[in-house]
Scaffold this active site. Structure first.
Site, short mmCIF file in Angstrom:
data_model
loop_
_atom_site.label_atom_id
_atom_site.label_comp_id
_atom_site.label_asym_id
_atom_site.label_seq_id
_atom_site.Cartn_x
_atom_site.Cartn_y
_atom_site.Cartn_z
N SER A 1 7.76 6.77 4.50
CA SER A 1 8.07 6.65 2.94
C SER A 1 8.64 8.08 2.68
O SER A 1 9.40 8.15 1.89
CB SER A 1 6.91 6.26 2.34
OG SER A 1 6.88 4.63 2.43
N ASN B 1 1.57 -2.87 -4.45
CA ASN B 1 2.10 -1.84 -3.59
C ASN B 1 2.93 -0.71 -4.27
O ASN B 1 3.28 0.26 -3.74
CB ASN B 1 2.98 -2.49 -2.61
CG ASN B 1 4.44 -2.70 -3.19
OD1 ASN B 1 4.59 -3.05 -4.10
ND2 ASN B 1 5.37 -2.26 -2.31
N THR C 1 -0.39 1.55 0.58
CA THR C 1 -0.02 0.59 1.75
C THR C 1 -1.32 0.50 2.34
O THR C 1 -2.48 0.60 1.67
CB THR C 1 0.80 1.35 2.91
OG1 THR C 1 1.15 0.62 3.90
CG2 THR C 1 0.25 2.68 3.27
N LYS D 1 -4.05 -2.31 -0.81
CA LYS D 1 -3.32 -2.96 -1.85
C LYS D 1 -4.10 -3.90 -2.80
O LYS D 1 -3.47 -4.16 -3.76
CB LYS D 1 -2.27 -3.65 -1.14
CG LYS D 1 -1.09 -3.03 -0.45
CD LYS D 1 -0.07 -3.77 0.16
CE LYS D 1 0.83 -3.10 1.04
NZ LYS D 1 2.19 -3.85 1.52
#
Length: 265
Positions: free
Chosen positions: A15, A85, A60, A64
């Site tokens: 990410s 999320n 993540t 969640k």
């Protein structure tokens, strides 16, 4: 501005690579980091995020569902799925969203345009499965089928789906146009395949929401049988793109985001 992804473990996450590439391409003055938060420290989440002056973050595994009690509001998708999320912080309020289903279906629709007429089997009944099923139900005419090892996992499902066991799914495998694995089988060093593909029809698209490894064991087996395959890279990119839109009200550079992840892989 500062953004982040929270999870545990988190060192594998791409990410930061994806979002920081997008910030650079758009000349958007921000940075994105990965924060490893073990379950034992999660009660401190407000303090951790506030201390770092973070304006929005992704959530993540395994947080969640755990994040929900800390939020001031959640969107309808999150309510249906029971998982969040993406969190936007606005005027001190924490607002939760779920972009997983939108991310996956946006990508799938591009490689399988006739979703409307597809008979779809989803393997697994966790949060990702529920998000994808909820989003797919807006596109398909046929009733979705979800298979899980234990039917107990369906207890809190409110979606109108066919709920079957993995054994039942194996027996009827040839009837599906698309099969989507949302279970952890095949992730990282895991070599498991959640379902026997012996009865798989050669026309069926086999998909996995995982993108590391690029081809999970179920995708390798399906490809060896001559089936088309589709991994979770687009889901990862498109859910990230949706998060960016939520945080900034700006359009992301999706090509840059995807290229950054591919280059890293």
């Amino acid at each position: 501005m500062k953004y982040a992804v929270i999870g545990h473990p988190i060192d594998h996450s791409l990410s930061p690579v994806m979002h920081n590439a997008n910030f650079t391409a758009l000349n958007y003055k921000a940075n994105y980091e990965a924060l490893n938060i073990p379950e034992t420290d999660f009660h401190l989440i407000k303090e951790i995020i506030d201390e770092k002056s973070i304006a929005g973050f992704n959530v993540t595994i395994p947080h969640k569902e755990r994040i929900i009690p800390f939020l001031d509001e959640i969107d309808e998708q999150s309510k249906t799925v029971g998982a969040v999320n993406t969190v936007k912080i606005k005027n001190g309020k924490w607002i939760g969203y779920n972009t997983d289903g939108i991310g996956y279906v946006t990508g799938l629709n591009q490689i399988y345009p006739d979703l409307k007429n597809a008979s779809i089997l989803i393997l697994g009944a966790g949060g990702a499965s529920k998000g994808i099923a909820n989003e797919l139900s807006k596109y398909v005419d046929y009733k979705l089928t979800v298979a899980n090892r234990s039917k107990q996992r369906f207890k809190h499902w409110t979606l109108d789906i066919n709920k079957i066991s993995l054994e039942e799914a194996e027996a009827d495998l040839a009837s599906f146009d698309i099969i989507i694995n949302t279970t952890p089988a095949g992730m990282n060093q895991n070599k498991d395949i959640v379902i026997d593909l012996e009865r798989l029809d050669v026309r069926t698209l086999v998909s996995d929401i995982v993108y590391v490894p690029f081809k999970t064991p179920i995708l390798k087996m399906a490809e060896a049988k001559g089936n088309p395959i589709y991994n979770g890279l687009d889901m990862f990119v498109y859910q990230g793109a949706e998060s960016f839109k939520i945080w900034t009200n700006k359009m992301p550079d999706i090509k840059v985001m995807k290229d950054a992840v591919l280059k890293h892989l």
